[in-house]
Design a protein around this motif. Sequence first.
Motif, mmCIF file in Angstrom:
data_model
loop_
_atom_site.group_PDB
_atom_site.id
_atom_site.type_symbol
_atom_site.label_atom_id
_atom_site.label_comp_id
_atom_site.label_asym_id
_atom_site.label_seq_id
_atom_site.Cartn_x
_atom_site.Cartn_y
_atom_site.Cartn_z
ATOM 1 N N SER A 1 14.302 8.085 -7.535
ATOM 2 C CA SER A 1 14.222 7.380 -8.818
ATOM 3 C C SER A 1 14.565 8.329 -9.954
ATOM 4 O O SER A 1 15.245 7.958 -10.913
ATOM 5 N N PHE B 1 7.744 10.565 -17.185
ATOM 6 C CA PHE B 1 7.440 10.384 -15.752
ATOM 7 C C PHE B 1 7.931 11.580 -14.939
ATOM 8 O O PHE B 1 7.221 12.083 -14.061
ATOM 9 N N SER C 1 0.840 -1.200 0.000
ATOM 10 C CA SER C 1 0.000 0.000 0.000
ATOM 11 C C SER C 1 0.870 1.243 0.000
ATOM 12 O O SER C 1 2.080 1.170 0.206
ATOM 13 N N LEU C 2 0.249 2.376 -0.262
ATOM 14 C CA LEU C 2 0.978 3.642 -0.222
ATOM 15 C C LEU C 2 0.026 4.761 0.167
ATOM 16 O O LEU C 2 -1.194 4.599 0.094
ATOM 17 N N MET D 1 -2.073 11.122 -8.093
ATOM 18 C CA MET D 1 -0.722 11.036 -7.527
ATOM 19 C C MET D 1 -0.434 9.629 -7.020
ATOM 20 O O MET D 1 0.713 9.168 -7.065
ATOM 21 N N LEU E 1 11.048 8.129 -2.487
ATOM 22 C CA LEU E 1 11.342 7.097 -3.487
ATOM 23 C C LEU E 1 11.241 7.647 -4.907
ATOM 24 O O LEU E 1 12.090 7.372 -5.754
ATOM 25 N N MET F 1 0.783 7.678 -9.908
ATOM 26 C CA MET F 1 2.128 8.149 -10.265
ATOM 27 C C MET F 1 3.165 7.564 -9.291
ATOM 28 O O MET F 1 4.193 7.033 -9.708
ATOM 29 N N TYR F 2 2.886 7.638 -7.984
ATOM 30 C CA TYR F 2 3.842 7.130 -6.994
ATOM 31 C C TYR F 2 3.977 5.608 -7.061
ATOM 32 O O TYR F 2 5.075 5.077 -6.893
ATOM 33 N N ARG G 1 9.218 -0.395 -9.432
ATOM 34 C CA ARG G 1 10.448 0.261 -9.906
ATOM 35 C C ARG G 1 11.357 -0.702 -10.663
ATOM 36 O O ARG G 1 12.209 -0.278 -11.437
ATOM 37 N N ARG H 1 4.032 3.610 -9.385
ATOM 38 C CA ARG H 1 4.983 3.191 -10.404
ATOM 39 C C ARG H 1 6.379 3.017 -9.810
ATOM 40 O O ARG H 1 7.112 2.092 -10.167
ATOM 41 N N GLU H 2 6.757 3.904 -8.890
ATOM 42 C CA GLU H 2 8.097 3.828 -8.301
ATOM 43 C C GLU H 2 8.125 3.054 -6.987
ATOM 44 O O GLU H 2 9.109 2.392 -6.684
ATOM 45 N N THR H 3 7.039 3.134 -6.178
ATOM 46 C CA THR H 3 7.086 2.446 -4.891
ATOM 47 C C THR H 3 6.924 0.933 -5.062
ATOM 48 O O THR H 3 7.469 0.162 -4.279
ATOM 49 N N ARG I 1 -0.490 21.027 -7.420
ATOM 50 C CA ARG I 1 -1.244 20.929 -6.170
ATOM 51 C C ARG I 1 -0.740 21.937 -5.139
ATOM 52 O O ARG I 1 -1.525 22.587 -4.455
ATOM 53 N N GLU J 1 6.802 8.083 0.002
ATOM 54 C CA GLU J 1 6.515 7.882 -1.416
ATOM 55 C C GLU J 1 7.270 8.899 -2.268
ATOM 56 O O GLU J 1 7.795 8.579 -3.334
ATOM 57 N N GLN K 1 2.307 17.243 -11.333
ATOM 58 C CA GLN K 1 1.323 16.873 -10.320
ATOM 59 C C GLN K 1 1.638 17.491 -8.962
ATOM 60 O O GLN K 1 0.767 17.978 -8.264
#
Lengths: 91, 254
Positions: B43, B137, A21-22, A29, B39, A32-33, A40, A35-37, B148, B36, B144
Amino acid sequence: MNRYEVFLKKLGRDEFRHAGSLDAADPEMAVMYARETHNRRAEGSEMWLVDRRHVLVADPESMAVNDQKPHRHNDGSRVAARRKENRNSEA
Amino acid sequence: MSLTPAAREYLLALADDEHMIGARHTNWIGLGPFLEEDLAFCSIAQDELGHAIGLYELLLDDAGTDRTQLDAFALQRAPGDYRSCWLAEIKCLDWSDSLVRHWLYDRAEDLRWKALESCTDPVVAALSLRAQREESFHLAHAEQFLSRLASTDQSARIVASIERLMPIAFGLFDSVATEPDMLAEGFITQSSADIEALWIDAILDDLKRWDLDVDIVAGPGQFNEQRRTVRSDGFDALQADLLKVISLDPIAVW
Protein backbone atom coordinates in the motif's frame (compact mmCIF):
# COMPACT_ATOMS: atom_id res chain seq x y z
CA MET A 1 1.34 -12.63 17.05
CA ASN A 2 -2.17 -12.31 18.29
CA ARG A 3 -5.47 -12.45 16.41
CA TYR A 4 -7.84 -9.49 16.17
CA GLU A 5 -11.40 -9.39 14.81
CA VAL A 6 -12.19 -6.35 12.67
CA PHE A 7 -15.59 -4.65 12.53
CA LEU A 8 -16.49 -1.87 10.10
CA LYS A 9 -19.34 0.58 10.05
CA LYS A 10 -20.37 2.51 6.97
CA LEU A 11 -21.39 6.12 7.23
CA GLY A 12 -25.11 6.39 8.10
CA ARG A 13 -27.41 4.13 10.12
CA ASP A 14 -25.89 0.73 9.31
CA GLU A 15 -24.60 -1.25 12.25
CA PHE A 16 -21.00 -2.42 12.74
CA ARG A 17 -20.41 -5.61 10.78
CA HIS A 18 -17.71 -8.23 11.06
CA ALA A 19 -15.20 -7.63 8.26
CA GLY A 20 -12.64 -10.35 9.00
CA SER A 21 -9.59 -10.87 11.15
CA LEU A 22 -5.87 -10.23 11.15
CA ASP A 23 -2.73 -11.15 13.04
CA ALA A 24 -0.52 -8.53 14.67
CA ALA A 25 2.10 -8.30 17.37
CA ASP A 26 0.07 -5.99 19.61
CA PRO A 27 -3.04 -3.75 19.65
CA GLU A 28 -1.35 -0.65 18.24
CA MET A 29 0.03 -2.52 15.23
CA ALA A 30 -3.30 -4.30 14.75
CA VAL A 31 -5.09 -0.97 14.34
CA MET A 32 -2.36 0.24 11.97
CA TYR A 33 -2.56 -2.91 9.80
CA ALA A 34 -6.38 -3.06 9.82
CA ARG A 35 -6.46 0.24 7.98
CA GLU A 36 -4.86 -1.46 4.97
CA THR A 37 -6.06 -5.07 5.32
CA HIS A 38 -9.76 -4.22 5.72
CA ASN A 39 -10.27 -0.56 4.83
CA ARG A 40 -7.90 0.06 1.93
CA ARG A 41 -10.79 1.18 -0.28
CA ALA A 42 -12.52 3.10 2.53
CA GLU A 43 -15.07 0.30 3.02
CA GLY A 44 -16.03 1.80 6.38
CA SER A 45 -15.93 5.11 8.16
CA GLU A 46 -15.57 3.65 11.65
CA MET A 47 -13.64 0.59 12.75
CA TRP A 48 -13.56 -1.57 15.87
CA LEU A 49 -10.94 -4.17 16.66
CA VAL A 50 -11.48 -6.85 19.26
CA ASP A 51 -8.77 -9.03 20.69
CA ARG A 52 -9.92 -12.58 19.88
CA ARG A 53 -9.00 -13.64 23.45
CA HIS A 54 -11.62 -11.22 24.76
CA VAL A 55 -14.47 -12.71 22.74
CA LEU A 56 -16.95 -14.70 24.86
CA VAL A 57 -17.84 -17.89 23.03
CA ALA A 58 -21.12 -19.78 23.63
CA ASP A 59 -21.25 -23.58 23.63
CA PRO A 60 -22.72 -24.74 20.27
CA GLU A 61 -24.33 -27.73 22.05
CA SER A 62 -26.37 -25.43 24.28
CA MET A 63 -27.44 -23.41 21.28
CA ALA A 64 -28.48 -26.41 19.16
CA VAL A 65 -31.37 -27.30 21.51
CA ASN A 66 -33.38 -24.37 20.23
CA ASP A 67 -33.38 -25.86 16.76
CA GLN A 68 -35.97 -28.39 18.02
CA LYS A 69 -38.71 -25.82 18.80
CA PRO A 70 -40.84 -25.36 15.68
CA HIS A 71 -43.55 -23.56 17.75
CA ARG A 72 -41.17 -20.60 17.98
CA HIS A 73 -41.14 -20.20 14.23
CA ASN A 74 -44.13 -18.16 13.16
CA ASP A 75 -44.10 -17.02 9.55
CA GLY A 76 -47.80 -16.03 9.65
CA SER A 77 -48.87 -18.64 7.10
CA ARG A 78 -51.33 -20.40 9.46
CA VAL A 79 -53.02 -17.11 10.38
CA ALA A 80 -53.26 -16.15 6.69
CA ALA A 81 -54.78 -19.53 5.81
CA ARG A 82 -57.37 -19.17 8.58
CA ARG A 83 -58.34 -15.65 7.45
CA LYS A 84 -58.73 -16.83 3.87
CA GLU A 85 -60.94 -19.66 5.07
CA ASN A 86 -63.11 -17.15 6.99
CA ARG A 87 -63.42 -14.85 3.99
CA ASN A 88 -64.49 -17.72 1.77
CA SER A 89 -67.11 -18.94 4.21
CA GLU A 90 -68.59 -15.39 4.50
CA ALA A 91 -68.94 -15.09 0.75
CA MET B 1 3.56 26.79 -19.46
CA SER B 2 3.32 28.37 -16.03
CA LEU B 3 6.08 26.52 -14.20
CA THR B 4 9.58 27.95 -14.46
CA PRO B 5 12.34 25.59 -15.67
CA ALA B 6 13.65 25.64 -12.08
CA ALA B 7 10.30 24.52 -10.70
CA ARG B 8 10.01 21.79 -13.32
CA GLU B 9 13.46 20.46 -12.46
CA TYR B 10 12.68 20.50 -8.73
CA LEU B 11 9.34 18.69 -9.10
CA LEU B 12 10.88 16.16 -11.47
CA ALA B 13 13.43 15.21 -8.79
CA LEU B 14 10.65 14.59 -6.27
CA ALA B 15 8.54 12.73 -8.85
CA ASP B 16 11.42 10.45 -9.87
CA ASP B 17 12.24 9.72 -6.21
CA GLU B 18 8.62 8.74 -5.58
CA HIS B 19 8.55 6.62 -8.73
CA MET B 20 11.77 4.73 -7.96
CA ILE B 21 11.06 4.12 -4.27
CA GLY B 22 7.52 2.99 -5.15
CA ALA B 23 8.84 0.62 -7.81
CA ARG B 24 11.47 -0.80 -5.45
CA HIS B 25 8.95 -1.30 -2.63
CA THR B 26 6.73 -3.31 -4.98
CA ASN B 27 9.50 -5.91 -5.22
CA TRP B 28 8.08 -7.20 -1.92
CA ILE B 29 4.61 -7.99 -3.27
CA GLY B 30 3.89 -11.54 -2.16
CA LEU B 31 7.22 -11.75 -0.32
CA GLY B 32 6.55 -9.65 2.79
CA PRO B 33 7.42 -11.26 6.14
CA PHE B 34 3.72 -11.90 6.87
CA LEU B 35 0.45 -11.23 5.07
CA GLU B 36 -0.57 -8.09 6.97
CA GLU B 37 2.85 -6.53 6.44
CA ASP B 38 2.87 -7.53 2.78
CA LEU B 39 -0.38 -5.61 2.28
CA ALA B 40 0.74 -2.58 4.30
CA PHE B 41 4.11 -2.30 2.54
CA CYS B 42 2.58 -2.64 -0.91
CA SER B 43 0.00 0.00 0.00
CA ILE B 44 2.85 2.33 0.84
CA ALA B 45 4.44 1.51 -2.53
CA GLN B 46 1.16 2.29 -4.25
CA ASP B 47 0.89 5.62 -2.40
CA GLU B 48 4.39 6.62 -3.54
CA LEU B 49 3.59 5.70 -7.14
CA GLY B 50 0.42 7.77 -6.78
CA HIS B 51 2.48 10.77 -5.73
CA ALA B 52 4.75 10.24 -8.74
CA ILE B 53 1.76 10.06 -11.10
CA GLY B 54 0.33 13.29 -9.64
CA LEU B 55 3.60 15.10 -10.24
CA TYR B 56 4.20 13.59 -13.69
CA GLU B 57 0.68 14.63 -14.77
CA LEU B 58 1.33 18.12 -13.50
CA LEU B 59 4.55 18.31 -15.50
CA LEU B 60 2.89 16.94 -18.66
CA ASP B 61 -0.06 19.34 -18.34
CA ASP B 62 2.29 22.24 -17.84
CA ALA B 63 4.28 21.32 -20.95
CA GLY B 64 1.06 20.98 -22.96
CA THR B 65 1.76 17.27 -23.47
CA ASP B 66 -1.14 14.83 -23.56
CA ARG B 67 -1.45 12.63 -20.47
CA THR B 68 -1.41 9.54 -22.70
CA GLN B 69 2.35 10.16 -22.80
CA LEU B 70 2.63 9.52 -19.06
CA ASP B 71 4.10 6.00 -19.35
CA ALA B 72 6.66 7.16 -21.90
CA PHE B 73 7.63 10.09 -19.70
CA ALA B 74 7.80 8.03 -16.53
CA LEU B 75 9.55 4.98 -17.95
CA GLN B 76 11.30 5.69 -21.23
CA ARG B 77 13.53 8.67 -20.60
CA ALA B 78 17.28 8.31 -21.05
CA PRO B 79 18.90 7.42 -17.68
CA GLY B 80 20.67 10.78 -17.59
CA ASP B 81 17.32 12.57 -17.75
CA TYR B 82 16.11 11.09 -14.47
CA ARG B 83 16.67 13.11 -11.29
CA SER B 84 16.08 10.41 -8.66
CA CYS B 85 18.43 9.98 -5.70
CA TRP B 86 20.38 6.78 -5.14
CA LEU B 87 18.55 5.80 -1.96
CA ALA B 88 15.34 5.47 -3.99
CA GLU B 89 17.01 3.63 -6.87
CA ILE B 90 19.13 0.93 -5.30
CA LYS B 91 18.02 -2.66 -4.92
CA CYS B 92 17.49 -3.80 -1.33
CA LEU B 93 17.40 -7.59 -1.25
CA ASP B 94 17.25 -7.77 2.52
CA TRP B 95 13.98 -7.04 4.33
CA SER B 96 15.85 -5.16 7.04
CA ASP B 97 17.44 -2.87 4.40
CA SER B 98 14.07 -2.23 2.77
CA LEU B 99 12.44 -1.39 6.07
CA VAL B 100 15.24 0.98 7.07
CA ARG B 101 15.20 2.62 3.64
CA HIS B 102 11.44 3.12 3.94
CA TRP B 103 11.96 4.88 7.29
CA LEU B 104 14.87 7.08 6.08
CA TYR B 105 13.04 7.97 2.88
CA ASP B 106 9.64 8.73 4.42
CA ARG B 107 11.15 10.84 7.20
CA ALA B 108 12.60 13.00 4.40
CA GLU B 109 9.61 12.77 2.09
CA ASP B 110 7.27 14.13 4.73
CA LEU B 111 9.52 17.17 5.20
CA ARG B 112 9.94 17.67 1.44
CA TRP B 113 6.17 17.76 0.88
CA LYS B 114 5.77 20.14 3.81
CA ALA B 115 8.15 22.54 2.09
CA LEU B 116 5.66 22.64 -0.82
CA GLU B 117 2.57 23.13 1.36
CA SER B 118 2.28 26.84 0.65
CA CYS B 119 3.63 26.59 -2.90
CA THR B 120 2.67 29.41 -5.23
CA ASP B 121 1.24 26.78 -7.62
CA PRO B 122 -2.16 25.68 -6.23
CA VAL B 123 -2.01 22.22 -7.85
CA VAL B 124 1.34 21.54 -6.16
CA ALA B 125 0.01 22.82 -2.83
CA ALA B 126 -3.02 20.49 -3.09
CA LEU B 127 -0.78 17.52 -3.95
CA SER B 128 1.35 18.39 -0.93
CA LEU B 129 -1.63 18.20 1.44
CA ARG B 130 -2.76 14.87 -0.01
CA ALA B 131 0.75 13.41 0.23
CA GLN B 132 1.21 14.58 3.81
CA ARG B 133 -2.01 12.84 4.89
CA GLU B 134 -0.66 9.60 3.41
CA GLU B 135 2.78 10.15 4.91
CA SER B 136 1.34 10.11 8.41
CA PHE B 137 0.47 6.43 7.85
CA HIS B 138 3.87 5.65 6.30
CA LEU B 139 5.67 7.19 9.26
CA ALA B 140 3.43 5.42 11.79
CA HIS B 141 4.18 2.14 10.04
CA ALA B 142 7.95 2.70 10.07
CA GLU B 143 7.93 3.88 13.68
CA GLN B 144 5.84 0.98 14.96
CA PHE B 145 7.75 -1.72 13.10
CA LEU B 146 11.26 -0.44 13.78
CA SER B 147 10.66 0.53 17.41
CA ARG B 148 9.58 -3.05 18.13
CA LEU B 149 12.42 -4.69 16.20
CA ALA B 150 14.88 -2.43 17.98
CA SER B 151 14.12 -4.10 21.29
CA THR B 152 14.51 -7.66 19.96
CA ASP B 153 17.55 -9.78 19.07
CA GLN B 154 17.21 -8.39 15.52
CA SER B 155 18.44 -4.95 16.56
CA ALA B 156 21.99 -5.65 15.29
CA ARG B 157 20.56 -6.30 11.82
CA ILE B 158 18.69 -3.03 11.92
CA VAL B 159 21.79 -1.14 13.04
CA ALA B 160 23.82 -2.76 10.22
CA SER B 161 21.20 -1.68 7.68
CA ILE B 162 21.18 1.88 9.00
CA GLU B 163 24.97 2.06 8.84
CA ARG B 164 24.92 0.69 5.30
CA LEU B 165 22.20 3.02 3.99
CA MET B 166 22.84 6.23 5.89
CA PRO B 167 25.70 7.48 3.65
CA ILE B 168 23.52 6.91 0.57
CA ALA B 169 20.52 8.54 2.25
CA PHE B 170 22.31 11.88 2.40
CA GLY B 171 21.96 11.94 -1.40
CA LEU B 172 18.26 12.72 -0.77
CA PHE B 173 19.33 16.27 -0.11
CA ASP B 174 21.47 16.78 -3.18
CA SER B 175 19.47 19.67 -4.45
CA VAL B 176 18.85 20.11 -8.14
CA ALA B 177 21.05 22.85 -9.55
CA THR B 178 18.10 25.22 -9.87
CA GLU B 179 17.06 25.22 -6.22
CA PRO B 180 18.23 28.76 -5.35
CA ASP B 181 15.86 30.14 -8.01
CA MET B 182 12.96 28.23 -6.48
CA LEU B 183 13.56 29.74 -3.06
CA ALA B 184 13.82 33.21 -4.56
CA GLU B 185 10.52 32.70 -6.40
CA GLY B 186 8.79 31.49 -3.21
CA PHE B 187 7.93 28.17 -4.86
CA ILE B 188 9.45 26.31 -1.90
CA THR B 189 9.74 27.57 1.66
CA GLN B 190 12.78 25.54 2.69
CA SER B 191 16.07 24.68 1.02
CA SER B 192 17.33 21.10 0.82
CA ALA B 193 19.92 22.06 3.44
CA ASP B 194 17.14 23.21 5.80
CA ILE B 195 15.22 19.99 5.21
CA GLU B 196 18.37 17.95 5.72
CA ALA B 197 18.97 19.55 9.12
CA LEU B 198 15.38 18.78 10.20
CA TRP B 199 15.74 15.23 8.87
CA ILE B 200 18.94 14.56 10.83
CA ASP B 201 17.21 15.79 14.01
CA ALA B 202 14.25 13.49 13.37
CA ILE B 203 16.51 10.51 12.62
CA LEU B 204 18.64 11.06 15.74
CA ASP B 205 15.47 11.49 17.79
CA ASP B 206 14.09 8.16 16.53
CA LEU B 207 17.37 6.36 17.23
CA LYS B 208 17.48 7.75 20.74
CA ARG B 209 13.88 6.72 21.43
CA TRP B 210 14.56 3.22 20.07
CA ASP B 211 17.77 3.07 22.09
CA LEU B 212 19.87 2.19 19.03
CA ASP B 213 23.52 3.11 18.97
CA VAL B 214 24.50 4.01 15.41
CA ASP B 215 27.57 5.78 14.09
CA ILE B 216 26.38 8.26 11.52
CA VAL B 217 29.56 8.63 9.53
CA ALA B 218 28.72 10.36 6.29
CA GLY B 219 28.12 14.05 6.51
CA PRO B 220 25.98 16.25 4.35
CA GLY B 221 27.04 16.97 0.83
CA GLN B 222 28.87 13.75 0.06
CA PHE B 223 27.16 13.35 -3.29
CA ASN B 224 26.59 17.02 -3.97
CA GLU B 225 28.64 17.23 -7.14
CA GLN B 226 26.37 14.76 -8.91
CA ARG B 227 23.27 16.90 -8.48
CA ARG B 228 21.06 13.89 -9.14
CA THR B 229 22.23 13.55 -12.75
CA VAL B 230 24.27 10.34 -12.31
CA ARG B 231 22.41 7.06 -11.96
CA SER B 232 23.33 4.39 -9.42
CA ASP B 233 24.63 0.94 -10.36
CA GLY B 234 21.72 -1.27 -11.23
CA PHE B 235 19.54 1.52 -12.64
CA ASP B 236 19.69 0.08 -16.16
CA ALA B 237 18.44 -3.29 -14.92
CA LEU B 238 15.68 -1.58 -12.92
CA GLN B 239 14.55 0.43 -15.93
CA ALA B 240 14.65 -2.66 -18.16
CA ASP B 241 12.46 -4.40 -15.59
CA LEU B 242 9.97 -1.54 -15.53
CA LEU B 243 9.85 -1.55 -19.33
CA LYS B 244 9.30 -5.29 -19.65
CA VAL B 245 5.56 -5.10 -20.32
CA ILE B 246 5.63 -1.99 -22.50
CA SER B 247 8.35 -3.57 -24.63
CA LEU B 248 6.12 -6.56 -25.41
CA ASP B 249 3.90 -4.30 -27.51
CA PRO B 250 5.12 -0.72 -27.75
CA ILE B 251 2.06 0.57 -29.65
CA ALA B 252 -0.58 -1.03 -27.42
CA VAL B 253 -3.05 1.38 -25.80
CA TRP B 254 -3.74 0.68 -22.11
